[in-house]
Design a protein around this motif. Structure first.
Motif, PDB file in Angstrom:
ATOM      1  N   PRO A  33      -6.241 -12.826  -6.013  1.00 30.42           N
ATOM      2  CA  PRO A  33      -6.170 -11.359  -6.050  1.00 30.42           C
ATOM      3  C   PRO A  33      -7.374 -10.705  -6.729  1.00 30.42           C
ATOM      4  O   PRO A  33      -7.595  -9.510  -6.572  1.00 30.42           O
ATOM      5  N   ALA A  34      -8.164 -11.472  -7.453  1.00 30.66           N
ATOM      6  CA  ALA A  34      -9.361 -10.912  -8.084  1.00 30.66           C
ATOM      7  C   ALA A  34     -10.345 -10.400  -7.037  1.00 30.66           C
ATOM      8  O   ALA A  34     -11.216  -9.585  -7.353  1.00 30.66           O
ATOM      9  N   GLY A  35     -10.195 -10.840  -5.791  1.00 28.58           N
ATOM     10  CA  GLY A  35     -11.063 -10.375  -4.715  1.00 28.58           C
ATOM     11  C   GLY A  35     -10.683  -9.022  -4.157  1.00 28.58           C
ATOM     12  O   GLY A  35     -11.370  -8.479  -3.303  1.00 28.58           O
ATOM     13  N   LEU A  36      -9.578  -8.455  -4.657  1.00 29.71           N
ATOM     14  CA  LEU A  36      -9.138  -7.130  -4.224  1.00 29.71           C
ATOM     15  C   LEU A  36      -9.726  -6.053  -5.142  1.00 29.71           C
ATOM     16  O   LEU A  36     -10.000  -6.316  -6.311  1.00 29.71           O
ATOM     17  N   PRO A  37      -9.874  -4.834  -4.655  1.00 28.34           N
ATOM     18  CA  PRO A  37     -10.331  -3.735  -5.516  1.00 28.34           C
ATOM     19  C   PRO A  37      -9.352  -3.503  -6.677  1.00 28.34           C
ATOM     20  O   PRO A  37      -8.153  -3.789  -6.562  1.00 28.34           O
ATOM     21  N   ASN A  38      -9.847  -2.978  -7.781  1.00 33.91           N
ATOM     22  CA  ASN A  38      -9.013  -2.721  -8.961  1.00 33.91           C
ATOM     23  C   ASN A  38      -7.791  -1.866  -8.637  1.00 33.91           C
ATOM     24  O   ASN A  38      -6.700  -2.130  -9.125  1.00 33.91           O
TER      25      ASN A  38
END
Length: 145
Positions: free
Chosen positions: A27-32
């Motif tokens: 999920p770190a690859g998703l926008p904040n």
């Protein structure tokens, strides 16, 4: 002529490759903004997601959670579409108040199992199969087939 055809073939391959999406489980690859929505509104974890690109630029993120929920986010992390299992409900905090109230008053036993936000308003799908359209302010427009 063959050289021109070769160049065009290479260009098409590059554009085709850049138009494909990338898959991830992190999920770190998703926008904040998307990570915040997921953290604050859903109990399930991210199973995987696909990054949709057009000409190398991120267009949207198609996220699937471990409970089967599917959420589409735009390139900035704003939700565009949410679909949950038939026996679940879209989190109330993500549904405009006017839409929640209208469904509560007019479809008492139904749950909101899907909601899509677009330029003209919202499309809502209920657990009883009914589909409804609302404007951007959440005012009911019509039943949809």
């Amino acid at each position: 002529m063959k050289k021109l055809l070769s160049i065009l073939t290479v260009i098409m391959c590059v554009f085709t490759a850049s138009a494909r999406g990338n898959y991830s489980h992190d999920p770190a690859g998703l926008p904040n903004a998307a990570r915040t929505i997921l953290k604050n509104n859903f109990k399930a974890n991210v199973s995987h997601f696909k990054i949709e690109k057009d000409f190398g630029m991120v267009k949207e993120y198609d996220v699937v959670l471990t409970d089967g929920t599917e959420i589409t986010f735009d390139s900035h992390g704003n939700w565009k579409d949410i679909e949950v299992r038939q026996n679940a409900s879209v989190p109330a905090s993500l549904i405009p108040a006017a839409i929640k109230e209208y469904v509560k008053q007019n479809q008492k036993k139904a749950k909101i199992t899907g909601i899509e936000k677009n330029r003209s308003g919202y499309e809502v799908e209920l657990s009883n199969g009914v589909e409804m359209k609302f404007n951007n302010e959440g005012k009911f427009l019509r039943y949809d087939k």
